[in-house]
Enzyme design. Structure first.
Site, PDB file in Angstrom:
ATOM      1  N   ASP A   1       2.109  -2.289   7.746  1.00  0.00           N
ATOM      2  CA  ASP A   1       2.880  -1.217   8.379  1.00  0.00           C
ATOM      3  C   ASP A   1       4.017  -1.808   9.200  1.00  0.00           C
ATOM      4  O   ASP A   1       5.176  -1.394   9.092  1.00  0.00           O
ATOM      5  CB  ASP A   1       1.951  -0.384   9.270  1.00  0.00           C
ATOM      6  CG  ASP A   1       2.709   0.691  10.015  1.00  0.00           C
ATOM      7  OD1 ASP A   1       3.479   1.418   9.375  1.00  0.00           O
ATOM      8  OD2 ASP A   1       2.549   0.782  11.258  1.00  0.00           O
TER       9      ASP A   1
ATOM     10  N   LYS B   1      -3.877 -13.290  10.220  1.00  0.00           N
ATOM     11  CA  LYS B   1      -3.936 -13.960  11.524  1.00  0.00           C
ATOM     12  C   LYS B   1      -5.329 -14.566  11.607  1.00  0.00           C
ATOM     13  O   LYS B   1      -6.140 -14.202  12.462  1.00  0.00           O
ATOM     14  CB  LYS B   1      -3.685 -12.902  12.622  1.00  0.00           C
ATOM     15  CG  LYS B   1      -3.628 -13.433  14.033  1.00  0.00           C
ATOM     16  CD  LYS B   1      -2.308 -14.087  14.393  1.00  0.00           C
ATOM     17  CE  LYS B   1      -2.404 -14.699  15.781  1.00  0.00           C
ATOM     18  NZ  LYS B   1      -1.137 -15.332  16.211  1.00  0.00           N
TER      19      LYS B   1
ATOM     20  N   TYR C   1      -6.818   1.005  10.156  1.00  0.00           N
ATOM     21  CA  TYR C   1      -6.542   2.414   9.881  1.00  0.00           C
ATOM     22  C   TYR C   1      -7.801   3.205   9.541  1.00  0.00           C
ATOM     23  O   TYR C   1      -7.762   4.420   9.449  1.00  0.00           O
ATOM     24  CB  TYR C   1      -5.544   2.530   8.711  1.00  0.00           C
ATOM     25  CG  TYR C   1      -4.113   2.393   9.133  1.00  0.00           C
ATOM     26  CD1 TYR C   1      -3.630   1.186   9.612  1.00  0.00           C
ATOM     27  CD2 TYR C   1      -3.240   3.471   9.057  1.00  0.00           C
ATOM     28  CE1 TYR C   1      -2.306   1.051  10.001  1.00  0.00           C
ATOM     29  CE2 TYR C   1      -1.914   3.349   9.443  1.00  0.00           C
ATOM     30  CZ  TYR C   1      -1.456   2.135   9.914  1.00  0.00           C
ATOM     31  OH  TYR C   1      -0.152   2.022  10.304  1.00  0.00           O
TER      32      TYR C   1
ATOM     33  N   ASP D   1       8.430  -2.052   8.268  1.00  0.00           N
ATOM     34  CA  ASP D   1       9.532  -1.528   9.082  1.00  0.00           C
ATOM     35  C   ASP D   1      10.567  -2.623   9.323  1.00  0.00           C
ATOM     36  O   ASP D   1      11.775  -2.389   9.236  1.00  0.00           O
ATOM     37  CB  ASP D   1       9.022  -0.997  10.433  1.00  0.00           C
ATOM     38  CG  ASP D   1       8.739   0.501  10.403  1.00  0.00           C
ATOM     39  OD1 ASP D   1       8.641   1.082   9.299  1.00  0.00           O
ATOM     40  OD2 ASP D   1       8.610   1.100  11.491  1.00  0.00           O
TER      41      ASP D   1
HETATM   42  C1  IPM Z   1       4.097   4.638   7.418  1.00  0.00           C
HETATM   43  C2  IPM Z   1       3.871   5.407   8.682  1.00  0.00           C
HETATM   44  C3  IPM Z   1       2.408   5.856   8.730  1.00  0.00           C
HETATM   45  C4  IPM Z   1       1.557   4.598   8.729  1.00  0.00           C
HETATM   46  C5  IPM Z   1       2.033   6.768   9.904  1.00  0.00           C
HETATM   47  C6  IPM Z   1       2.952   7.956  10.010  1.00  0.00           C
HETATM   48  C7  IPM Z   1       0.596   7.196   9.839  1.00  0.00           C
HETATM   49  O1  IPM Z   1       4.216   4.668   9.792  1.00  0.00           O
HETATM   50  O2  IPM Z   1       3.958   5.223   6.333  1.00  0.00           O
HETATM   51  O3  IPM Z   1       4.391   3.438   7.490  1.00  0.00           O
HETATM   52  O4  IPM Z   1       1.289   4.047   9.798  1.00  0.00           O
HETATM   53  O5  IPM Z   1       1.162   4.172   7.655  1.00  0.00           O
HETATM   54 MN    MN Z   2       5.030   2.708   9.305  1.00  0.00          MN
END
Ligand code: IPM
Ligand code: MN
Length: 347
Positions: free
Chosen positions: A245, A188, A138, A249
């Site tokens: 990230d 990894k 990032y 999810d």
């Molecule tokens: C999150 C989102 C962000 C990230 C994006 C929108 C930049 O996906 O907060 O997980 O990748 O961190």
């Molecule tokens: Mn995210």
């Protein structure tokens, strides 16, 4: 002086879920002050401004930041990819040195989940991902050379500093010590040998100071399987920015969906405000209909109270939301009705 919360409602369902969150926070701590900032995709479309230095300086004065969601509505003026993400969200996380991106996941009894019944039955699925928040892929370390030609070269170089890794790993150990004493490093290292060696060395070295915490290691690809087949094996996961990230999810998807996932972006030194946001996005398809679920935002508000030292108030809100979650499975309610129910549960 009472604490000042900067609120960035943002786009789509952001303002709706923030309204319920500030209602709940005011209910438990009437002394909090709120200051609203109009920022996000729509703000850029109207004004051409993403985040000015002046606004950043004002935000820095707040005790904490609450953020709803940012993202453009389909059909509205197109926004260059990454402009809002990098120019607003990541700029806040980086400038305010949000070393730890904290994302808890808990599967409440009876909540629908895509997990197999045998995986869920009688299991405690309750873990926290401690995602590094300021480095890795990032960091924005890269460039395009000879763009838009057949010879184009594009680089994104992952940054991993000993300082950045140490502080997030130490945080994760402290958290594991307060929880069930199990820390899993996800990386990894068989492929990303440079960063992987650093992460493993730091976990091993800091781990010596935490004899009460058990550590193990998973490659990220294996971790994605374990989250589906064996999620009760996790207590605290520590990982880099991009792996975190992706895993969070998946973690949200298995524990009631992204509509319940809360998060905190923590500045560990207290030099800048920490920021609290639901993991879900702006969901433009359901915006302005009063049907968005505000509970991820409200749970993020509870994390804000924890961070400001009001742990009992944070727990109070969490208990109210948890009760609401288990009592309303399968019930459809509007955004403000959820807020009403949580206020009522708070007493
Ligand atoms: C999150 C989102 C962000 C990230 C994006 C929108 C930049 O996906 O907060 O997980 O990748 O961190
Ligand atoms: Mn995210």
């Amino acid at each position: 002086m009472s604490e000042l919360i900067a609120v960035i409602p943002g786009d789509g369902i952001g303002p709706e879920v923030m309204d319920q969150t500030t209602r709940v926070l005011t209910h438990v701590r009437p002394d909090l002050r709120f200051e609203t900032y109009q920022l996000g995709a729509e703000h850029w479309q109207k004004t051409g401004e993403v985040l000015s230095d002046e606004t950043l300086a004002r935000l820095a004065e707040a005790d904490a930041i609450l953020l709803g969601a940012v993202g453009a509505a389909p059909g509205s003026k197109a926004i260059p990819s990454g402009l809002i993400e990098r120019g607003l969200l990541l700029k806040l996380r980086f400038h305010f040195d949000h070393a730890v991106n904290l994302r808890p996941s808990k599967l409440y009894p009876g909540l629908p989940t895509p997990l197999a019944e045998s995986v869920v039955a009688d299991k405690l699925i309750d873990f926290v991902v401690v995602r590094e928040g300021t480095e890795g892929l990032y960091a924005g370390n890269g460039g395009r050379f000879r763009p838009d030609t057949p010879q184009e070269v594009a680089t994104e170089v992952s940054i991993n500093t000993a300082h950045g890794v140490e502080r997030v790993v130490r945080y994760a150990f402290d958290l594991a010590r307060d929880r069930r004493g199990q820390l899993t490093l996800v990386h990894k290292h068989n492929v990303l040998v440079n960063a992987g060696t650093l992460w493993r060395r730091v976990v091993a070295e800091i781990g010596e100071q935490y004899p009460d915490v058990t550590t193990d290691y998973l490659h990220v690809d294996a971790a994605t399987i374990m989250l589906v087949t064996n999620p009760d094996r996790f207590d605290v996961i520590v990982t880099d920015n991009l792996f975190g990230d992706i895993l969070t999810d998946e973690a949200a998807a298995i524990t009631g969906g992204i509509g319940l996932a809360a998060s905190a972006n923590l500045n560990l030194s207290g030099t800048y405000p920490s920021m609290f946001e639901p993991v879900h996005g702006s969901a433009p398809d359901i915006a302005d209909q009063g049907i968005a679920d505000p509970r991820a935002a409200i749970l993020s508000g509870a994390m804000l109270l924890d961070h400001l030292g009001h742990r009992a108030d944070g727990d109070h809100i969490r208990r109210a939301v948890e009760t609401d979650i288990v009592q309303t499975i399968g019930v459809r309610r509007g955004t403000s009705a959820v807020g009403d129910a949580i206020l009522a549960a708070l007493g």
